[in-house]
Design a protein around this motif. Structure first.
Motif, short mmCIF file in Angstrom:
data_model
loop_
_atom_site.label_atom_id
_atom_site.label_comp_id
_atom_site.label_asym_id
_atom_site.label_seq_id
_atom_site.Cartn_x
_atom_site.Cartn_y
_atom_site.Cartn_z
N LYS A 111 -81.50 1.54 -12.94
CA LYS A 111 -80.57 1.93 -11.87
C LYS A 111 -81.41 2.62 -10.79
N GLY A 144 -74.26 -1.44 -18.56
CA GLY A 144 -73.23 -0.49 -18.15
C GLY A 144 -72.67 0.31 -19.32
N ILE A 145 -72.40 1.56 -19.06
CA ILE A 145 -71.85 2.44 -20.10
C ILE A 145 -70.35 2.18 -20.25
N THR A 146 -69.68 1.85 -19.17
CA THR A 146 -68.26 1.46 -19.28
C THR A 146 -68.17 0.13 -20.03
N THR A 205 -68.26 3.17 -13.95
CA THR A 205 -67.86 4.57 -13.92
C THR A 205 -67.02 4.89 -12.69
N GLU A 249 -72.87 -9.65 -12.29
CA GLU A 249 -72.02 -8.46 -12.20
C GLU A 249 -71.50 -8.32 -10.78
N TYR A 298 -80.38 -1.40 -4.76
CA TYR A 298 -79.06 -1.46 -4.16
C TYR A 298 -79.05 -2.04 -2.75
N THR A 358 -71.11 -5.57 -7.41
CA THR A 358 -72.16 -4.77 -6.79
C THR A 358 -72.26 -3.39 -7.43
N GLY A 359 -71.22 -2.97 -8.12
CA GLY A 359 -71.26 -1.68 -8.82
C GLY A 359 -70.44 -1.70 -10.09
N GLU A 360 -70.25 -2.91 -10.65
CA GLU A 360 -69.40 -3.04 -11.85
C GLU A 360 -69.92 -4.18 -12.72
N ASN A 361 -69.74 -4.05 -14.00
CA ASN A 361 -69.94 -5.18 -14.92
C ASN A 361 -68.65 -6.00 -14.97
N ARG A 409 -79.92 7.04 -19.79
CA ARG A 409 -80.20 5.86 -18.96
C ARG A 409 -81.02 6.24 -17.73
N1 PMP Z 1 -73.54 -2.75 -12.47
C1 PMP Z 1 -74.01 -2.10 -11.40
C2 PMP Z 1 -74.90 -2.84 -10.45
C3 PMP Z 1 -73.68 -0.76 -11.17
O1 PMP Z 1 -74.15 -0.12 -10.09
C4 PMP Z 1 -72.81 -0.11 -12.06
C5 PMP Z 1 -72.41 1.33 -11.82
N2 PMP Z 1 -73.33 2.22 -12.37
C6 PMP Z 1 -72.34 -0.81 -13.17
C7 PMP Z 1 -72.73 -2.14 -13.35
C8 PMP Z 1 -71.48 -0.15 -14.19
O2 PMP Z 1 -72.21 0.77 -14.95
P1 PMP Z 1 -71.54 2.01 -15.64
O3 PMP Z 1 -70.40 1.50 -16.43
O4 PMP Z 1 -72.60 2.58 -16.51
O5 PMP Z 1 -71.12 2.94 -14.56
#
Ligand code: PMP
Length: 304
Positions: free
Chosen positions: A159, A219-221, A257, A193, A164, A195-198, A60
């Motif tokens: 990413k 997202g990989i998670t 993650t 989503e 951000y 700010t750092g999660e789906n 990615r």
């Molecule tokens: N959305 C955003 C905006 C993110 O920053 C993240 C963290 N990388 C995620 C989703 C989740 O992605 P992942 O599961 O790959 O960490």
């Protein structure tokens, strides 16, 4: 929270002391956000430390770089080996891993391509991002007044560091309003989503999550959760969601993650409640998988 430090950081092919991993103030990326990065985790397993989906994360990173026309100069496998080196050099068994590639010092101006690219990988111990209490009883979220950057403005599928700024505006606002985390909508009003999660929603036993085409990070998670739910025979639908789908959900959870899998107990003050059965199952299965306790997901673990 103060930044935890360790001994070494991998920087352009060498392990350097933590304190020496610095850049010039005219680093291109500091001015114009011309960087791409990853967030990865290494977990202790019965067979030693293992990085969860390391190659997928580095792939990615390469895709994010391609969108920005950035030449990384390293393959995903080489960056995987560098990750193992820096974890071993610091003697860590569990850590967060932050690869970053950016246009550095050498040429200012909006065209990033003349500025040389640096690639770094930092690692440090980092507890679950939204807190232990949130993991157990859920976090509160608020719909942000900031819209998700559009797919034709700053593609969320990359990413990229510059993206951000948008997430940070939303995060600050959410905290100001007393929420743990923000939910971003796109300009059409579709849920994107955190700010750092789906994000996932459960309604009548069906698991739903926004499609990548609505403007989210792939997202990989998220991908892991979809696969696990599928293996449990839970129906998963990737479809556009609107804010009232969140208010009326039986369950909502977010995943990433850093955050792992976190129940959401309220959205905009609409109570969703304690973690429900699907959320709990997904959270427990994910945490077991990353620790090497689910043979079916062993392929996701890349040993240090
Ligand atoms: N959305 C955003 C905006 C993110 O920053 C993240 C963290 N990388 C995620 C989703 C989740 O992605 P992942 O599961 O790959 O960490």
């Amino acid at each position: 929270m103060a930044q935890p430090t360790v001994d070494k950081i991998w920087m352009d092919g060498a392990l350097v002391d933590w304190a020496d991993a610095t850049v010039h103030v005219l680093t291109h990326a500091l001015h114009y956000g011309s960087g791409v990065f990853e967030g990865i985790r290494c977990y202790q397993t019965a067979d030693g430390p293992a990085v969860f989906r390391l190659t997928d994360h580095m792939t990615r990173l390469a895709r994010s770089a391609k969108i920005l026309r950035m030449e990384l100069g390293y393959s995903a496998d080489e960056l995987g080996d560098a990750t193992r080196d820096v974890i071993r050099a610091n003697g860590l068994t569990e850590c967060y891993i932050r690869p970053l590639a950016f246009h550095g010092y050498g040429a200012m101006g909006l065209n990033p391509l003349p500025a040389p690219v640096s690639v770094t990988i930092a690692v440090w111990p980092w507890d679950t991002y939204l807190g232990e209490e949130g993991m157990k009883h859920g976090v509160t979220m608020g719909i942000s007044s900031w819209r998700q950057r559009g797919i034709n403005a700053m593609p969320p599928v990359a990413k990229a560091t510059g993206n951000y700024t948008n997430s940070s505006l939303a995060k600050i606002e959410a905290l100001d309003h007393g929420y743990d985390e923000a939910i971003m909508l796109n300009e059409a009003g579709h849920v994107c989503e955190g700010t750092g999660e789906n994000i996932f929603v459960v309604r009548d036993g069906v698991l739903m999550t926004p499609p990548v085409s609505d403007g989210i990070l792939d997202g990989i998670t998220r991908d892991s959760i979809i696969r696990m739910a599928d293996d449990f025979g839970i129906i998963v639908r990737e479809r556009s969601l609107v804010r009232t789908d969140l208010y009326l959900a039986d369950e909502v959870f977010v995943c990433g993650t850093a955050a792992e899998a976190v129940p959401v107990r309220a959205v905009d003050g609409r109570e969703i409640g304690e973690p429900g059965p699907v959320t709990t199952l997904m959270q427990q299965t994910y945490l077991k998988a990353v620790h090497g306790e689910v043979p079916a997901y062993e392929e996701w673990l890349e040993r240090v």
